[in-house]
Design a protein around this motif. Structure first.
Motif, PDB file in Angstrom:
ATOM      1  N   LEU A 165      -3.387   3.974  -1.267  1.00 39.95           N
ATOM      2  CA  LEU A 165      -3.327   3.517  -2.675  1.00 39.95           C
ATOM      3  C   LEU A 165      -2.859   2.114  -2.687  1.00 39.95           C
ATOM      4  CD1 LEU A 165      -3.949   5.097  -5.392  1.00 39.95           C
ATOM      5  CD2 LEU A 165      -1.275   5.179  -5.759  1.00 39.95           C
ATOM      6  N   SER A 166      -3.692   1.192  -3.544  1.00 39.09           N
ATOM      7  CA  SER A 166      -3.157  -0.264  -3.896  1.00 39.09           C
ATOM      8  C   SER A 166      -3.672  -0.608  -5.174  1.00 39.09           C
ATOM      9  CB  SER A 166      -3.534  -1.135  -2.729  1.00 39.09           C
ATOM     10  OG  SER A 166      -4.960  -1.270  -2.967  1.00 39.09           O
ATOM     11  N   ASP A 167      -3.514  -1.869  -5.590  1.00 38.16           N
ATOM     12  CA  ASP A 167      -3.669  -2.049  -6.819  1.00 38.16           C
ATOM     13  C   ASP A 167      -5.274  -2.279  -6.984  1.00 38.16           C
ATOM     14  OD1 ASP A 167      -1.162  -2.130  -7.625  1.00 38.16           O
ATOM     15  OD2 ASP A 167      -0.991  -4.442  -7.231  1.00 38.16           O
ATOM     16  N   THR A 168      -6.083  -2.357  -6.071  1.00 40.18           N
ATOM     17  CA  THR A 168      -7.317  -2.764  -6.292  1.00 40.18           C
ATOM     18  C   THR A 168      -8.425  -1.592  -5.775  1.00 40.18           C
ATOM     19  OG1 THR A 168      -7.474  -4.121  -4.356  1.00 40.18           O
ATOM     20  CG2 THR A 168      -7.113  -5.067  -6.334  1.00 40.18           C
ATOM     21  N   PHE A 169      -7.792  -0.554  -5.023  1.00 42.65           N
ATOM     22  CA  PHE A 169      -8.647   0.366  -4.358  1.00 42.65           C
ATOM     23  C   PHE A 169      -7.731   1.723  -4.107  1.00 42.65           C
ATOM     24  CE2 PHE A 169      -6.944  -1.742  -0.423  1.00 42.65           C
ATOM     25  CZ  PHE A 169      -6.257  -0.858   0.187  1.00 42.65           C
ATOM     26  N   VAL A 170      -8.436   2.660  -3.938  1.00 44.38           N
ATOM     27  CA  VAL A 170      -8.076   3.983  -3.561  1.00 44.38           C
ATOM     28  C   VAL A 170      -8.968   4.402  -2.635  1.00 44.38           C
ATOM     29  CG1 VAL A 170      -7.629   6.657  -4.069  1.00 44.38           C
ATOM     30  CG2 VAL A 170      -7.115   4.444  -5.851  1.00 44.38           C
ATOM     31  N   ILE A 171      -8.413   4.908  -1.613  1.00 44.14           N
ATOM     32  CA  ILE A 171      -9.265   5.536  -0.371  1.00 44.14           C
ATOM     33  C   ILE A 171      -8.765   6.871   0.003  1.00 44.14           C
ATOM     34  CG2 ILE A 171     -10.036   5.271   2.092  1.00 44.14           C
ATOM     35  CD1 ILE A 171      -9.485   2.224   1.783  1.00 44.14           C
ATOM     36  N   THR A 172      -9.687   7.948  -0.017  1.00 44.65           N
ATOM     37  CA  THR A 172      -9.357   9.177   0.032  1.00 44.65           C
ATOM     38  C   THR A 172      -9.752   9.843   1.421  1.00 44.65           C
ATOM     39  OG1 THR A 172     -10.977  10.123  -1.127  1.00 44.65           O
ATOM     40  CG2 THR A 172      -8.989   9.919  -2.158  1.00 44.65           C
ATOM     41  N   VAL A 173      -9.212  10.153   2.263  1.00 39.75           N
ATOM     42  CA  VAL A 173      -9.612  10.663   3.555  1.00 39.75           C
ATOM     43  C   VAL A 173      -9.271  12.428   3.650  1.00 39.75           C
ATOM     44  CG1 VAL A 173      -9.469  10.824   6.086  1.00 39.75           C
ATOM     45  CG2 VAL A 173      -9.038   8.649   4.697  1.00 39.75           C
ATOM     46  N   ARG A 174     -10.478  13.186   3.417  1.00 40.71           N
ATOM     47  CA  ARG A 174     -10.480  14.655   3.450  1.00 40.71           C
ATOM     48  C   ARG A 174     -10.748  15.414   4.749  1.00 40.71           C
ATOM     49  NH1 ARG A 174     -14.445  16.867   0.617  1.00 40.71           N
ATOM     50  NH2 ARG A 174     -15.756  15.072   0.756  1.00 40.71           N
ATOM     51  N   LYS A 175     -10.227  16.417   4.845  1.00 36.53           N
ATOM     52  CA  LYS A 175     -10.183  17.114   6.171  1.00 36.53           C
ATOM     53  C   LYS A 175     -10.222  18.572   5.484  1.00 36.53           C
ATOM     54  CE  LYS A 175      -7.869  14.023   9.127  1.00 36.53           C
ATOM     55  NZ  LYS A 175      -6.648  13.606  10.268  1.00 36.53           N
ATOM     56  N   GLY A 176     -11.160  19.432   5.959  1.00 37.16           N
ATOM     57  CA  GLY A 176     -11.114  20.805   5.857  1.00 37.16           C
ATOM     58  C   GLY A 176     -12.073  21.088   4.492  1.00 37.16           C
ATOM     59  N   VAL A 177     -12.747  22.257   4.483  1.00 40.58           N
ATOM     60  CA  VAL A 177     -13.503  22.610   3.301  1.00 40.58           C
ATOM     61  C   VAL A 177     -12.871  22.747   2.064  1.00 40.58           C
ATOM     62  CG1 VAL A 177     -15.259  23.906   4.932  1.00 40.58           C
ATOM     63  CG2 VAL A 177     -13.049  25.389   4.052  1.00 40.58           C
ATOM     64  N   ALA A 178     -11.536  22.922   2.062  1.00 46.53           N
ATOM     65  CA  ALA A 178     -10.844  23.149   0.804  1.00 46.53           C
ATOM     66  C   ALA A 178     -10.352  21.786   0.368  1.00 46.53           C
ATOM     67  CB  ALA A 178      -9.520  24.143   1.072  1.00 46.53           C
ATOM     68  N   HIS A 190       0.856  -1.265   0.184  1.00 49.14           N
ATOM     69  CA  HIS A 190       0.138  -0.024   0.058  1.00 49.14           C
ATOM     70  C   HIS A 190       0.568   1.371   0.022  1.00 49.14           C
ATOM     71  CE1 HIS A 190      -3.146  -2.675   2.158  1.00 49.14           C
ATOM     72  NE2 HIS A 190      -2.973  -2.968   0.961  1.00 49.14           N
ATOM     73  N   TYR A 191       0.387   2.382  -0.545  1.00 46.87           N
ATOM     74  CA  TYR A 191       1.099   3.619  -0.441  1.00 46.87           C
ATOM     75  C   TYR A 191       0.186   4.607   0.011  1.00 46.87           C
ATOM     76  CZ  TYR A 191       3.894   1.847  -4.202  1.00 46.87           C
ATOM     77  OH  TYR A 191       4.865   1.075  -5.080  1.00 46.87           O
ATOM     78  N   LEU A 192       0.680   5.467   0.859  1.00 43.38           N
ATOM     79  CA  LEU A 192       0.071   6.613   1.475  1.00 43.38           C
ATOM     80  C   LEU A 192       0.614   8.029   1.297  1.00 43.38           C
ATOM     81  CD1 LEU A 192      -2.083   7.757   3.489  1.00 43.38           C
ATOM     82  CD2 LEU A 192      -0.202   7.882   5.213  1.00 43.38           C
ATOM     83  N   ALA A 193      -0.208   8.702   0.478  1.00 37.36           N
ATOM     84  CA  ALA A 193       0.295  10.141   0.098  1.00 37.36           C
ATOM     85  C   ALA A 193      -0.893  11.169   0.918  1.00 37.36           C
ATOM     86  CB  ALA A 193       0.081  10.495  -1.552  1.00 37.36           C
ATOM     87  N   ILE A 194       0.086  12.055   1.500  1.00 39.24           N
ATOM     88  CA  ILE A 194      -0.577  13.276   2.074  1.00 39.24           C
ATOM     89  C   ILE A 194      -0.348  14.302   1.475  1.00 39.24           C
ATOM     90  CG2 ILE A 194      -0.770  14.545   4.334  1.00 39.24           C
ATOM     91  CD1 ILE A 194      -0.037  11.890   5.931  1.00 39.24           C
ATOM     92  N   LEU A 195      -1.533  15.148   1.158  1.00 39.15           N
ATOM     93  CA  LEU A 195      -1.421  16.374   0.424  1.00 39.15           C
ATOM     94  C   LEU A 195      -1.872  17.583   1.213  1.00 39.15           C
ATOM     95  CD1 LEU A 195      -2.426  15.088  -3.160  1.00 39.15           C
ATOM     96  CD2 LEU A 195      -0.091  15.029  -2.231  1.00 39.15           C
ATOM     97  N   ARG A 196      -1.662  18.742   0.962  1.00 42.91           N
ATOM     98  CA  ARG A 196      -2.043  19.903   1.666  1.00 42.91           C
ATOM     99  C   ARG A 196      -2.903  20.590   0.575  1.00 42.91           C
ATOM    100  NH1 ARG A 196       0.187  22.342   5.810  1.00 42.91           N
ATOM    101  NH2 ARG A 196      -2.086  23.435   5.666  1.00 42.91           N
ATOM    102  N   THR A 197      -4.198  21.098   0.722  1.00 45.98           N
ATOM    103  CA  THR A 197      -5.184  21.960  -0.300  1.00 45.98           C
ATOM    104  C   THR A 197      -5.405  23.106   0.331  1.00 45.98           C
ATOM    105  OG1 THR A 197      -7.024  20.932   0.799  1.00 45.98           O
ATOM    106  CG2 THR A 197      -6.142  19.634  -0.939  1.00 45.98           C
ATOM    107  N   ALA A 198      -5.527  23.915  -0.522  1.00 44.98           N
ATOM    108  CA  ALA A 198      -5.846  25.319  -0.332  1.00 44.98           C
ATOM    109  C   ALA A 198      -6.928  26.095  -1.327  1.00 44.98           C
ATOM    110  CB  ALA A 198      -4.538  26.155  -0.425  1.00 44.98           C
ATOM    111  N   ARG A 199      -7.646  27.003  -0.565  1.00 42.54           N
ATOM    112  CA  ARG A 199      -8.496  27.793  -1.615  1.00 42.54           C
ATOM    113  C   ARG A 199      -8.530  29.268  -0.675  1.00 42.54           C
ATOM    114  NH1 ARG A 199     -14.708  26.117  -0.336  1.00 42.54           N
ATOM    115  NH2 ARG A 199     -14.908  26.920   1.704  1.00 42.54           N
ATOM    116  N   TYR A 200      -8.905  30.281  -1.576  1.00 44.13           N
ATOM    117  CA  TYR A 200      -8.778  31.466  -1.214  1.00 44.13           C
ATOM    118  C   TYR A 200     -10.086  31.953  -0.885  1.00 44.13           C
ATOM    119  CZ  TYR A 200      -7.424  36.413  -0.393  1.00 44.13           C
ATOM    120  OH  TYR A 200      -6.998  37.794   0.263  1.00 44.13           O
TER     121      TYR A 200
END
Length: 337
Positions: free
Chosen positions: A87-100, A61-71
């Motif tokens: 991230l894996s070969d059979t699924f993508v799970i996204t955990v979102r935090k914040g309105v942006a 499995h892979y884990l990517a953590i990204l920072r998002t932004a909006r004005y």
């Protein structure tokens, strides 16, 4: 789709994109149990990171953590968020935090490129990265507008609110910490062996856009630092003007006080009821000599003394000008050497 149905579909060899928005620890625990996620990866997704990261676990499995932004135009403030991508070969799970952290546009973008979707879960990561970096551009443009407004105020000689400059600089610094570390994260993923060959040009395109955004944000931070220094200089000039006006007022008051001080002494002296003063000042000529003359004489002497001091000050200033010019030339020559 229910969590059990999603896990069953993955077990059958299907592909699932599961999206979670600010899940509870109990919900993340259930997701971990159903999809076999690493405990450390889930722990990272529960917290809030100041810097993006990309991790690979032995489970595949892979884990990517990204920072998002909006004005936000109304508040003139940057809203930040975070997206954790499992991230894996059979699924993508996204955990979102914040309105942006909205990902609807990322899904639409991937649907417009079905040839990339056939490459697997890596295409979802590209779509999320591409959408995240594209959302940085409006933030940069909005910051540019605010900085131009402050620049126009400060460099016109008008004092700008220092609090707003500090606030914008803090916003730019926080935005820079969200953007700049992502460069190293994305650069490490541009190796040919990492992802399907069809996706590499798209990852490079995202990286190029991110480089431009990072350079612009760094320039904005430097510009705000210069504006802050210029604003402090303008404040110093205004304070100097106020001090000069106060000094001129105090000088005038001092002159008036100096004039009335000897007059008050003379009036007070002759106002005493000594027998000699009462019996000898009995005519107008004597009153004119002792009374009016006693008032005029110190006034004339004080006027002559102030006039002499003004001439001496003018002479000292005239003598200091050539010396300052020589020092300035000498300093310029020294810098040239």
């Amino acid at each position: 789709m229910h969590l059990d149905d999603a896990a069953a579909r993955c077990a059958e060899g299907g592909f699932v994109w599961l999206g979670l928005f600010e899940p509870t620890p109990q919900e993340l625990t259930q997701v971990r149990a159903k999809f076999g996620l690493h405990a450390l990866a889930v722990e990272d997704a529960e917290g809030f990171h100041l810097r993006p990261k990309f991790e690979h676990y032995d489970s595949g499995h892979y884990l990517a953590i990204l920072r998002t932004a909006r004005y936000d135009d109304k508040r003139e403030q940057i809203d930040t968020g975070e997206i954790s991508v499992f991230l894996s070969d059979t699924f993508v799970i996204t955990v979102r935090k914040g309105v942006a952290s909205e990902l609807h546009e990322a899904r639409s973008r991937l649907e417009r490129h079905p040839e990339l979707a056939r490459t697997g879960s890596a295409s979802v990561l590209w779509a999320i990265l591409d959408h995240t970096v594209d959302c940085y551009a409006p933030v940069v443009a909005a910051l540019d507008t605010d900085i131009e407004q402050i620049e126009a105020t400060v460099f016109s000689g008008v004092v700008a609110p220092t609090e707003r400059i500090y606030f914008l600089r803090r916003e730019a610094s926080d935005f820079y910490r969200a953007v700049h570390p992502l460069l190293a994260v994305l650069a490490s993923q541009l190796q040919p062996a990492k992802w399907p060959a069809e996706l590499l040009p798209y990852f490079r395109d995202v990286y190029d856009h991110l480089v431009l955004v990072s350079e612009e944000v760094a320039a904005q931070r430097d510009a705000l630092g210069t504006i802050l220094e210029a604003n402090i200089a303008v404040i110093s000039v205004e304070q100097s003007k106020i001090a000069l006006r106060q000094s001129a007022t105090m000088e005038q008051l001092t002159i008036f006080a100096s004039i009335f001080l000897p007059l008050s002494f003379v009036v007070g002296f002759f106002g005493q009821n000594f027998d000699w003063l009462v019996t000898h000042i009995q005519s107008f000529p004597i009153f004119a000599v002792f009374g009016i003359g006693g008032l005029i004489l110190p006034t004339v002497l004080l006027f002559l003394w102030l006039r002499r001091r003004r001439k001496e000050r003018s002479t000292e200033e005239a003598a200091a000008r050539p010396l300052n010019s020589v020092r300035g030339v000498a300093g310029g020559l020294a810098r040239q050497d």
